[in-house]
Design a protein around this motif. Structure first.
Motif, short mmCIF file in Angstrom:
data_model
loop_
_atom_site.label_atom_id
_atom_site.label_comp_id
_atom_site.label_asym_id
_atom_site.label_seq_id
_atom_site.Cartn_x
_atom_site.Cartn_y
_atom_site.Cartn_z
N GLU A 61 -39.43 -44.16 -7.60
CA GLU A 61 -40.69 -44.91 -7.71
C GLU A 61 -40.69 -45.77 -8.96
OE1 GLU A 61 -43.48 -41.71 -7.60
OE2 GLU A 61 -43.76 -41.84 -5.42
N VAL A 62 -40.04 -45.28 -10.03
CA VAL A 62 -39.97 -46.08 -11.26
C VAL A 62 -39.06 -47.29 -11.06
CG1 VAL A 62 -39.16 -46.07 -13.65
CG2 VAL A 62 -40.48 -44.14 -12.78
N GLN A 65 -40.09 -50.54 -9.01
CA GLN A 65 -41.00 -51.50 -9.63
C GLN A 65 -40.26 -52.69 -10.23
OE1 GLN A 65 -44.27 -51.21 -9.18
NE2 GLN A 65 -43.83 -49.32 -8.06
N GLY A 66 -38.98 -52.46 -10.60
CA GLY A 66 -38.21 -53.54 -11.21
C GLY A 66 -37.40 -54.36 -10.23
N ARG A 72 -37.71 -56.13 -2.14
CA ARG A 72 -38.29 -54.82 -2.41
C ARG A 72 -38.68 -54.09 -1.14
NH1 ARG A 72 -43.18 -54.51 -6.58
NH2 ARG A 72 -41.56 -55.46 -7.89
N SER A 76 -38.55 -50.12 -0.33
CA SER A 76 -39.79 -49.39 -0.11
C SER A 76 -39.71 -48.55 1.16
CB SER A 76 -40.97 -50.37 -0.02
OG SER A 76 -41.13 -51.09 -1.22
#
Length: 228
Positions: A61-62, A65-66, A72, A76
């Motif tokens: 999850e961290v 984000q990048g 993405r 996801s």
């Protein structure tokens, strides 16, 4: 090692796949073939693995984000599927824990009515518990090693981020110095241009005065020659 968010996501997801495969084997194969303390030990190992899988999900999850928005969505979807798999095995583990508890309760009742003097101190159960404790200790050591590895990787990532930030700060400072120098040059150029403009106006005034004087002189000469 690829330290980009996408690369780290792939590494963590690969670790998650291996861990889920291990959990699947324990819950769907080993537990069904085991009984008593051996089954409990396996279920305890599954709990440790599930906690580790939870930690990996947090890392995913961290990192997501990048990842650029253009790609993405595919990450996801993989993260969502990973959460579904983890929740499914959490539920299965809980159900198997409940079954083991019921089995132990029934088994203990049977043992009270059928126990003999062949093993009055329960040495077999002590041996099983000792083995289960050793396995749990080994699992704890493995989890500590995994946590240490993740901590070292996180430390490396943090050092890289700090290094990148330092380089960016130096670039910003250099850009600021360049802009400051450019401002000084622009101010100087502006002052020079203003001085040139003032000089030009002065020259125009002087030239106008000279022309007026010349015209006046010519008129005076014509007056004296033509009239007198």
């Amino acid at each position: 090692m690829d330290l980009t968010p996408a690369g780290l996501f792939e590494d963590y997801h690969q670790d998650f796949d291996h861990l889920i495969q291990s959990i699947r084997t324990k819950l769907e194969v080993e537990v069904k073939e085991q009984q008593g303390e051996q089954r409990k030990a396996t279920l305890r190992k599954v709990e440790i693995d599930l906690d580790a899988a939870d930690d990996i999900i947090s890392q995913l999850e961290v990192e997501i984000q990048g990842i650029p928005l253009s790609i993405r969505s595919q990450y996801s979807a993989r993260l969502k599927q990973a959460k579904v798999d983890l929740n499914r095995y959490k539920k299965l583990s809980k159900d198997l824990h409940s079954q083991a508890s019921r089995t132990d309760l029934l088994g203990n009742n049977r043992f009270k009515t059928t126990a003999t003097s062949d093993d009055p101190y329960g040495e077999g159960n002590d041996r099983t518990r000792l083995l289960a404790g050793s396995e749990a200790l080994n699992d704890g050591n493995r989890r500590i090693a995994d946590s240490t590895r993740i901590a070292l990787e996180t430390e490396t990532q943090g050092a890289d981020i700090l290094r990148n930030l330092r380089v960016q700060r130096e670039q910003i400072e250099n850009t600021r110095d360049t802009l400051h120098t450019a401002d000084i040059s622009i101010d100087r150029s502006s002052g020079t241009i203003k001085g040139m403009i003032r000089q030009m106006y002065k020259q125009r005034v002087v030239l106008g005065v000279l022309i007026a004087v010349l015209v006046l002189v010519v008129l005076i000469i014509l007056y004296f020659k033509l009239i007198r």
